[in-house]
Scaffold this motif. Structure first.
Motif, PDB file in Angstrom:
ATOM      1  N   UNK A 113       0.207  -2.280  -9.388  1.00  0.00           N
ATOM      2  CA  UNK A 113       0.056  -0.833  -9.345  1.00  0.00           C
ATOM      3  C   UNK A 113      -0.359  -0.324 -10.718  1.00  0.00           C
ATOM      4  N   UNK A 114      -1.217   0.668 -10.758  1.00  0.00           N
ATOM      5  CA  UNK A 114      -1.612   1.245 -12.044  1.00  0.00           C
ATOM      6  C   UNK A 114      -0.501   2.115 -12.630  1.00  0.00           C
ATOM      7  N   UNK A 115       0.454   2.528 -11.789  1.00  0.00           N
ATOM      8  CA  UNK A 115       1.585   3.341 -12.244  1.00  0.00           C
ATOM      9  C   UNK A 115       2.807   2.469 -12.517  1.00  0.00           C
ATOM     10  N   UNK A 116       3.558   2.847 -13.515  1.00  0.00           N
ATOM     11  CA  UNK A 116       4.864   2.232 -13.769  1.00  0.00           C
ATOM     12  C   UNK A 116       5.770   2.527 -12.568  1.00  0.00           C
ATOM     13  N   UNK A 117       6.555   1.560 -12.154  1.00  0.00           N
ATOM     14  CA  UNK A 117       7.504   1.762 -11.052  1.00  0.00           C
ATOM     15  C   UNK A 117       8.358   2.978 -11.370  1.00  0.00           C
ATOM     16  N   UNK A 118       8.500   3.874 -10.407  1.00  0.00           N
ATOM     17  CA  UNK A 118       9.086   5.192 -10.667  1.00  0.00           C
ATOM     18  C   UNK A 118      10.495   5.137 -11.253  1.00  0.00           C
ATOM     19  N   UNK A 119      11.261   4.107 -10.929  1.00  0.00           N
ATOM     20  CA  UNK A 119      12.623   4.017 -11.463  1.00  0.00           C
ATOM     21  C   UNK A 119      12.641   3.556 -12.922  1.00  0.00           C
ATOM     22  N   UNK A 120      11.495   3.087 -13.427  1.00  0.00           N
ATOM     23  CA  UNK A 120      11.434   2.546 -14.778  1.00  0.00           C
ATOM     24  C   UNK A 120      10.682   3.444 -15.758  1.00  0.00           C
ATOM     25  N   UNK A 121      10.171   4.587 -15.291  1.00  0.00           N
ATOM     26  CA  UNK A 121       9.510   5.533 -16.186  1.00  0.00           C
ATOM     27  C   UNK A 121      10.558   6.158 -17.103  1.00  0.00           C
TER      28      UNK A 121
ATOM     29  N   UNK B  79       7.103  -3.642 -15.714  1.00  0.00           N
ATOM     30  CA  UNK B  79       7.165  -2.240 -15.306  1.00  0.00           C
ATOM     31  C   UNK B  79       6.400  -1.914 -14.024  1.00  0.00           C
ATOM     32  N   UNK B  80       5.681  -2.879 -13.470  1.00  0.00           N
ATOM     33  CA  UNK B  80       4.718  -2.552 -12.424  1.00  0.00           C
ATOM     34  C   UNK B  80       4.960  -3.333 -11.140  1.00  0.00           C
ATOM     35  N   UNK B  81       4.887  -2.627 -10.010  1.00  0.00           N
ATOM     36  CA  UNK B  81       4.944  -3.306  -8.719  1.00  0.00           C
ATOM     37  C   UNK B  81       3.748  -4.255  -8.611  1.00  0.00           C
ATOM     38  N   UNK B  82       3.956  -5.394  -7.984  1.00  0.00           N
ATOM     39  CA  UNK B  82       2.875  -6.380  -7.907  1.00  0.00           C
ATOM     40  C   UNK B  82       3.014  -7.255  -6.676  1.00  0.00           C
ATOM     41  N   UNK B  83       1.868  -7.710  -6.179  1.00  0.00           N
ATOM     42  CA  UNK B  83       1.804  -8.728  -5.132  1.00  0.00           C
ATOM     43  C   UNK B  83       1.163  -9.959  -5.756  1.00  0.00           C
ATOM     44  N   UNK B  84       1.832 -11.105  -5.648  1.00  0.00           N
ATOM     45  CA  UNK B  84       1.365 -12.359  -6.235  1.00  0.00           C
ATOM     46  C   UNK B  84       1.038 -13.335  -5.115  1.00  0.00           C
TER      47      UNK B  84
ATOM     48  N   UNK C 155       0.831  -1.204   0.000  1.00  0.00           N
ATOM     49  CA  UNK C 155       0.000   0.000   0.000  1.00  0.00           C
ATOM     50  C   UNK C 155       0.867   1.257   0.000  1.00  0.00           C
ATOM     51  N   UNK C 156       1.811   1.310   0.915  1.00  0.00           N
ATOM     52  CA  UNK C 156       2.697   2.470   1.027  1.00  0.00           C
ATOM     53  C   UNK C 156       3.587   2.609  -0.199  1.00  0.00           C
ATOM     54  N   UNK C 157       4.142   1.506  -0.672  1.00  0.00           N
ATOM     55  CA  UNK C 157       5.079   1.568  -1.791  1.00  0.00           C
ATOM     56  C   UNK C 157       4.378   1.874  -3.115  1.00  0.00           C
ATOM     57  N   UNK C 158       3.169   1.381  -3.310  1.00  0.00           N
ATOM     58  CA  UNK C 158       2.380   1.770  -4.486  1.00  0.00           C
ATOM     59  C   UNK C 158       2.164   3.287  -4.480  1.00  0.00           C
ATOM     60  N   UNK C 159       1.778   3.817  -3.318  1.00  0.00           N
ATOM     61  CA  UNK C 159       1.511   5.249  -3.200  1.00  0.00           C
ATOM     62  C   UNK C 159       2.767   6.071  -3.452  1.00  0.00           C
ATOM     63  N   UNK C 160       3.895   5.630  -2.915  1.00  0.00           N
ATOM     64  CA  UNK C 160       5.142   6.367  -3.119  1.00  0.00           C
ATOM     65  C   UNK C 160       5.494   6.463  -4.595  1.00  0.00           C
ATOM     66  N   UNK C 161       5.318   5.365  -5.316  1.00  0.00           N
ATOM     67  CA  UNK C 161       5.586   5.373  -6.754  1.00  0.00           C
ATOM     68  C   UNK C 161       4.696   6.387  -7.461  1.00  0.00           C
ATOM     69  N   UNK C 162       3.419   6.417  -7.122  1.00  0.00           N
ATOM     70  CA  UNK C 162       2.496   7.370  -7.735  1.00  0.00           C
ATOM     71  C   UNK C 162       2.918   8.808  -7.431  1.00  0.00           C
ATOM     72  N   UNK C 163       3.270   9.066  -6.187  1.00  0.00           N
ATOM     73  CA  UNK C 163       3.639  10.420  -5.786  1.00  0.00           C
ATOM     74  C   UNK C 163       4.889  10.896  -6.519  1.00  0.00           C
ATOM     75  N   UNK C 164       5.882  10.031  -6.654  1.00  0.00           N
ATOM     76  CA  UNK C 164       7.116  10.395  -7.368  1.00  0.00           C
ATOM     77  C   UNK C 164       6.824  10.659  -8.841  1.00  0.00           C
ATOM     78  N   UNK C 165       6.040   9.773  -9.459  1.00  0.00           N
ATOM     79  CA  UNK C 165       5.704   9.941 -10.873  1.00  0.00           C
ATOM     80  C   UNK C 165       4.943  11.240 -11.119  1.00  0.00           C
TER      81      UNK C 165
END
Length: 211
Positions: free
Chosen positions: A176-184, A145-150, A88-98
């Motif tokens: 995550x609906x956003x691409x991982x921030x380091x991979x944009x 490109x996307x963070x995921x929980x499997x 939850x936190x890491x998905x949000x952080x990626x969105x905020x950075x992007x």
């Protein structure tokens, strides 16, 4: 294998992750499930009972309550580009950075917040629990490109008479609906999200079938 994509529009992913990772969930009785299935106005002629529950976009909690039961494959929970316990936190952080790169904030983000993929396997397929989980991991690795929980689950296969005959195995994948921030791509900062369309779904199905 068959893969379904459920859009997650709520501005939090944690309830969905809690559902798919919770080993204490138990399935509804067969009579409850069948009654809702028989009375559903959304039922397609060729849709089975299990397919109905797995594909209802507006009933994600009900569907997950059915499939996330005590027969889940214990211990098969993995994260891709994230820690499952901190998703939850890491998905949000990626969105905020992007979003910060293009002068926006989280409140400005529109569309789907996450996606819930269900990857199922034919009943009776000779595949181990470990291989089931590996298929889910390979799917998110191929997307790349996307963070995921499997998480990998098994549950009883129920026939028309309500009798259990074997197990169905499937993966729940929350991305995550956003691409991982380091991979944009820095030259295209606005291209930061998964593009949900017929073409991208076809590509997802192709990757799934290849796996």
């Amino acid at each position: 294998m068959i893969v379904w994509m459920i859009n997650g529009k709520t501005k939090t992913v944690q309830p969905t992750i809690d559902y798919v990772c919770d080993e204490k969930k138990t399935a509804k009785s067969f009579n409850e499930i069948r009654a809702e299935y028989d009375s559903s106005p959304d039922l397609k002629d060729d849709m089975t009972l299990e397919e109905y529950y797995l594909s209802c976009e507006d009933n994600i909690n009900r569907a997950l309550n059915y499939i996330a039961n005590e027969d889940k494959i214990g211990g098969f929970i993995s994260g891709y580009l994230c820690d499952p316990e901190l998703a939850e936190e890491q998905f949000r952080q990626t969105k905020e950075i992007n979003l910060a790169r293009v002068g926006k904030e989280l409140q400005d983000d529109k569309g789907n917040y996450f996606y819930h993929i269900i990857q199922s396997f034919p009943e009776g397929l000779d595949i181990s629990d470990e291989e089931v989980h590996q298929c889910g991991l390979e799917l998110v690795e191929r997307l790349g490109l996307y963070q995921a929980v499997v998480t990998s689950h098994i549950h009883p296969a129920i026939d028309e008479e309500g009798e259990v005959h074997g197990k169905c195995k499937h993966n729940h994948i929350v991305i995550n609906s956003h691409i991982y921030h380091e991979l944009v791509d820095p030259s295209h900062p606005n291209k930061m999200k998964y593009h949900d369309c017929k073409e991208s779904y076809a590509q997802l199905q192709l990757i799934n079938d290849q796996i």
